[in-house]
Scaffold this motif. Structure first.
Motif, PDB file in Angstrom:
ATOM      1  N   LEU A   1      -0.473 -27.193  10.737  1.00 43.30           N
ATOM      2  CA  LEU A   1       0.347 -27.967  11.666  1.00 43.30           C
ATOM      3  C   LEU A   1       0.163 -29.463  11.439  1.00 43.30           C
ATOM      4  O   LEU A   1       1.111 -30.246  11.536  1.00 43.30           O
ATOM      5  CB  LEU A   1       0.000 -27.606  13.109  1.00 43.30           C
ATOM      6  N   ALA A   2      -1.067 -29.851  11.109  1.00 45.92           N
ATOM      7  CA  ALA A   2      -1.339 -31.269  10.867  1.00 45.92           C
ATOM      8  C   ALA A   2      -0.851 -31.716   9.498  1.00 45.92           C
ATOM      9  O   ALA A   2      -0.610 -32.904   9.271  1.00 45.92           O
ATOM     10  CB  ALA A   2      -2.835 -31.537  10.988  1.00 45.92           C
ATOM     11  N   SER A   3      -0.687 -30.769   8.575  1.00 44.96           N
ATOM     12  CA  SER A   3      -0.295 -31.127   7.213  1.00 44.96           C
ATOM     13  C   SER A   3       1.065 -31.807   7.160  1.00 44.96           C
ATOM     14  O   SER A   3       1.317 -32.657   6.300  1.00 44.96           O
ATOM     15  CB  SER A   3      -0.275 -29.872   6.331  1.00 44.96           C
ATOM     16  N   SER A   4       1.957 -31.443   8.068  1.00 48.10           N
ATOM     17  CA  SER A   4       3.301 -32.016   8.047  1.00 48.10           C
ATOM     18  C   SER A   4       3.292 -33.516   8.315  1.00 48.10           C
ATOM     19  O   SER A   4       4.233 -34.225   7.966  1.00 48.10           O
ATOM     20  CB  SER A   4       4.183 -31.307   9.077  1.00 48.10           C
ATOM     21  N   GLU A   5       2.215 -34.018   8.943  1.00 52.70           N
ATOM     22  CA  GLU A   5       2.117 -35.444   9.240  1.00 52.70           C
ATOM     23  C   GLU A   5       1.416 -36.228   8.137  1.00 52.70           C
ATOM     24  O   GLU A   5       1.435 -37.454   8.137  1.00 52.70           O
ATOM     25  CB  GLU A   5       1.361 -35.642  10.559  1.00 52.70           C
ATOM     26  N   GLU A   6       0.790 -35.516   7.186  1.00 54.57           N
ATOM     27  CA  GLU A   6      -0.004 -36.203   6.172  1.00 54.57           C
ATOM     28  C   GLU A   6       0.831 -37.139   5.312  1.00 54.57           C
ATOM     29  O   GLU A   6       0.424 -38.253   5.006  1.00 54.57           O
ATOM     30  CB  GLU A   6      -0.705 -35.177   5.276  1.00 54.57           C
ATOM     31  N   LYS A   7       1.995 -36.684   4.921  1.00 58.47           N
ATOM     32  CA  LYS A   7       2.833 -37.495   4.043  1.00 58.47           C
ATOM     33  C   LYS A   7       3.219 -38.805   4.718  1.00 58.47           C
ATOM     34  O   LYS A   7       3.246 -39.864   4.093  1.00 58.47           O
ATOM     35  CB  LYS A   7       4.081 -36.709   3.645  1.00 58.47           C
TER      36      LYS A   7
END
Length: 231
Positions: free
Chosen positions: A72-78
């Motif tokens: 879920l947090a990965s989508s904000e990494e970029k």
């Protein structure tokens, strides 16, 4: 007296040519078959997205706690990294001799870093293209003292070409089980510092879609050139 000249029938030359080409094909086919999987166990099971936050890793007979993966947090990494994937001409060079990776967009150097290539099995050389990207997967292989089990391998970019099939599982990926970059340490993959693998993961095309992506006909090619000989 006129000496009669004996000519070799054309079909005999043709037969020799066909036999020679068959031998060449057999040798090449056998050499391709002998290219090992990067991970002798997991490449036979799955190269898909995998998250195992409750398992321990094993490497060099030592138990290691892998990083926790939050999809879920990965989508904000970029967005946090500020990296925009574009349609520019991108090229990644991996020099096995110096154990370094350089990534270019056109003539501009995007990233340069130390890597670890194959120690137990050689990293294949040649020109490759990314055929699958996954935010996390499991890698395992070896036997006895060489056995390893690595859940949650981060930022995995599988590559292949016409000789090295994608099913063999070679990839660029992040690494949490050692910090000996600049020296061969892998079973054939290109080990990278996790922070560097993260940058390359979001920089390369295709952009991750729900933590996993596969190129389409319209996806710009990102060429990976691996060359040299590991020390």
């Amino acid at each position: 007296m006129v000496r009669k000249v004996t000519r070799t029938p054309l079909f005999l030359y043709l037969g020799i040519f066909i036999a020679a080409m068959s031998l060449v094909f057999f040798i090449l086919h056998k050499s391709v078959k002998n290219i090992p999987c990067a991970n002798t166990l997991s490449c036979k099971e799955s190269l898909e997205l995998s998250v195992n936050n409750d398992e321990q890793a094993v490497f060099n007979a030592e138990k290691i706690d892998p990083p926790k993966i939050d999809l879920l947090a990965s989508s904000e990494e970029k967005k946090v990294l500020g990296i925009e994937s574009s349609t520019g001409d991108k090229h990644i060079y991996v020099d096995l001799g110096t154990q370094t990776l350089k990534a270019y967009e056109g003539e501009t150097l995007f990233l340069e870093t130390k890597i670890s290539s194959g120690k137990w099995f050689p990293t294949p050389t040649g020109d490759f293209k990314i055929w699958r990207k996954v935010r996390s997967t499991k890698m395992s292989g070896g036997q006895g003292a060489d056995y390893y089990y690595l859940p949650n391998v981060p930022y995995v970019m599988f590559f292949s070409n016409s000789v090295v099939a994608g099913s063999r599982g070679f990839s660029l990926h992040g690494t949490y089980w050692h910090n000996n970059f600049g020296h061969p340490m892998s079973h054939g993959c290109v080990n990278m510092r996790t922070i560097d693998a993260q940058k390359i993961f979001y920089w390369t095309d295709p952009p991750p879609n729900e933590d996993e992506s596969v190129p389409t006909e319209n996806t710009p090619d990102v060429l990976i050139t691996i060359y040299g000989e590991a020390p």
